[in-house]
Design an enzyme around this catalytic site. Structure first.
Site, short mmCIF file in Angstrom:
data_model
loop_
_atom_site.label_atom_id
_atom_site.label_comp_id
_atom_site.label_asym_id
_atom_site.label_seq_id
_atom_site.Cartn_x
_atom_site.Cartn_y
_atom_site.Cartn_z
N PHE A 124 0.86 -1.19 0.00
CA PHE A 124 0.00 0.00 0.00
C PHE A 124 0.88 1.23 0.00
CE2 PHE A 124 -2.38 3.56 1.63
CZ PHE A 124 -3.51 3.51 0.85
N ASP A 171 9.10 3.04 2.11
CA ASP A 171 7.90 3.81 2.43
C ASP A 171 7.66 3.67 3.93
OD1 ASP A 171 5.39 4.79 2.94
OD2 ASP A 171 4.45 3.92 1.16
N LYS A 230 2.14 11.16 7.29
CA LYS A 230 1.25 10.91 8.43
C LYS A 230 1.68 11.67 9.70
CE LYS A 230 -1.30 7.07 6.70
NZ LYS A 230 -0.99 5.89 5.93
C1 LIG Z 1 -1.11 6.03 4.43
C2 LIG Z 1 -0.03 5.50 3.59
C3 LIG Z 1 0.27 6.08 2.34
C4 LIG Z 1 -0.54 7.17 1.72
O1 LIG Z 1 -0.58 8.33 2.48
P1 LIG Z 1 -1.71 9.43 2.17
O2 LIG Z 1 -1.36 10.57 3.08
O3 LIG Z 1 -3.04 8.80 2.51
O4 LIG Z 1 -1.61 9.76 0.74
C5 LIG Z 1 1.35 5.54 1.64
N1 LIG Z 1 2.07 4.53 2.13
C6 LIG Z 1 1.82 3.96 3.32
C7 LIG Z 1 2.67 2.85 3.82
C8 LIG Z 1 0.74 4.41 4.09
O5 LIG Z 1 0.45 3.83 5.25
#
Ligand SMILES: *Cc1c(COP(=O)(O)O)cnc(C)c1O
Length: 403
Positions: free
Chosen positions: A144, A229, A258
């Site tokens: 994700f 990520d 985040k």
């Molecule tokens: C939440 C998340 C995203 C996307 O972040 P947004 O601020 O919703 O665009 C990307 N990668 C990971 C691992 C995430 O948990």
């Protein structure tokens, strides 16, 4: 005259006017403080989702709020057409803290992922010498990384992709946790390997021990940029500032978001230890809101609070305690309990009837959690949670599983 809306009214109005791209647990929240949130009727809940880790520091943290208010009465946005007096301070602090050489600011997580992909592609053409248009990035199945067209182009979740094509080419998917698959997928055109240290949305999936050490070696040996990520795993969530520390490696490019906004404001960043971000020239990439003084002031405070208030250590110690306590629950419904720091999950057996009903029963007992996929309940409270609060959550968990 003001009309007092009831929970059912909020639900109805949202259903009429809003796009139905979410299926929330039915609770209408109106206030938050630390690990707690309150609904419109004044009922209190312990927040075990923490906005998918966007509020690691706890709801409405006083110091971050003060930074926001102070900055918002001074200067909020200039655009990057001019300099502001907060950006440089943020740059210095985050690079120092994360041992990075360069930083690029954005707003949402996915935007920073896109910026990382763009800059690694450019590095591939300009530095590695890949033929124009041929760059490949390897990703993992069940990843994700967000919701833009390019990012869902390499999702393996059919719901995230269906009806949204045509998709962006240049990505190749391999199983998560399989370093041999990485080695075989690399070609002379491979410029990057994009991966989560722990797959959060997939259900808190940890890789086998030593995986990332091998990944690091393979990437280095093949001149492939390792892009981690850490939007969810980063900033204290797993009991380290960055989850890569558990693996004793350093990524070439790290994406954070985040909790960088401290629960107040969307702030994300690409961090780079190499020449990757150095390839970008004026005009090649940008964001109107990226790097604005308000975002920088909030992010500086969000980082300071994490470190000064020992939230990362707390995530480590209380996270271990939480995992132990969850593992002690005797229930035929539980298939697995796993996680690292305060990034935890309880996977239920399919016969248990799905995680959603348990999340609803938890809500009735004052605990907010959200299912991920059908059978897994994720538990990722703000990093300020105490052992006593964990005991209480585990009691509620135990009750809903027995009842
Ligand atoms: C939440 C998340 C995203 C996307 O972040 P947004 O601020 O919703 O665009 C990307 N990668 C990971 C691992 C995430 O948990």
């Amino acid at each position: 005259m003001t009309v007092q809306l009831q929970p059912k009214d909020f639900r109805a109005i949202e259903a009429i006017f809003g796009a139905h791209n979410y299926d929330p647990i039915d609770v209408v929240l109106s206030r938050g403080e630390g690990v707690w949130v309150w609904d419109t009727d004044g009922n209190r809940y312990l927040d075990c989702l923490a906005a998918y880790s966007a509020v690691n520091q706890g709801h409405c943290h006083t110091k971050i709020r003060e930074a926001l208010v102070e900055q918002s009465s001074r200067l909020t946005i200039t655009s990057r057409a001019f300099r502001n007096d907060v950006l440089a301070l943020f740059y210095e602090e985050i690079c120092d803290l994360t041992n990075s050489r360069k930083v690029l600011m954005a707003n949402s997580g996915v935007e920073a992922v896109e910026a990382a992909i763009k800059s690694v592609r450019k590095w591939g053409y300009r530095v590695k010498g890949v033929e124009d248009g041929a760059a490949e990035i390897i990703v993992c199945s069940n990843n994700f990384h967000g919701r833009t067209i390019s990012v869902v182009s390499f999702s393996s979740d059919s719901v995230a992709r269906r009806d949204f094509g045509p998709f962006t080419p240049g990505f190749r998917s391999i199983p998560f946790g399989d370093s041999e698959a990485l080695e075989s997928a690399i070609t002379p055109n491979t410029v990057g390997f994009l991966v989560e240290p722990i797959q959060g949305e997939a259900g808190v999936i940890l890789p086998p021990g030593g995986y990332f050490k091998k990944v690091r070696e393979i990437c280095t040996a093949n001149n492939v940029m390792l892009i981690l990520d850490e939007i969810q795993t980063g900033l204290g969530r797993t009991g380290r500032l960055l989850a890569e520390e558990h693996e004793e490696i350093e990524a070439d490019v790290t994406v954070v978001g985040k909790a960088l906004g401290g629960g107040f404001y969307p702030v994300s960043a690409v961090l780079s230890n190499t020449e990757v971000l150095g390839t970008l020239q004026p005009g090649e990439h940008g964001s109107t809101f990226g790097g604005n003084p308000l975002a920088c002031a909030v992010a500086r405070s969000a980082l300071t609070v994490l470190v000064e208030e020992d939230m990362i250590e707390n995530a480590d110690t209380v996270g271990k305690y939480f995992l132990d306590r969850l593992s002690e629950i005797q229930s035929d419904s539980i298939r697995d309990v796993r996680g690292r720091g305060l990034m935890l999950a309880v996977e239920l057996r399919p016969e248990a009837g799905g995680a959603r009903i348990y999340c609803e029963r938890l809500r009735d007992r004052g605990v907010l959690a959200k299912e991920t996929h059908t059978n897994t309940i994720r538990l990722s409270p703000p990093l300020v949670i105490t052992a006593d609060q964990v005991d209480w959550v585990v009691e509620q968990f135990d009750s809903v599983l027995q009842g």
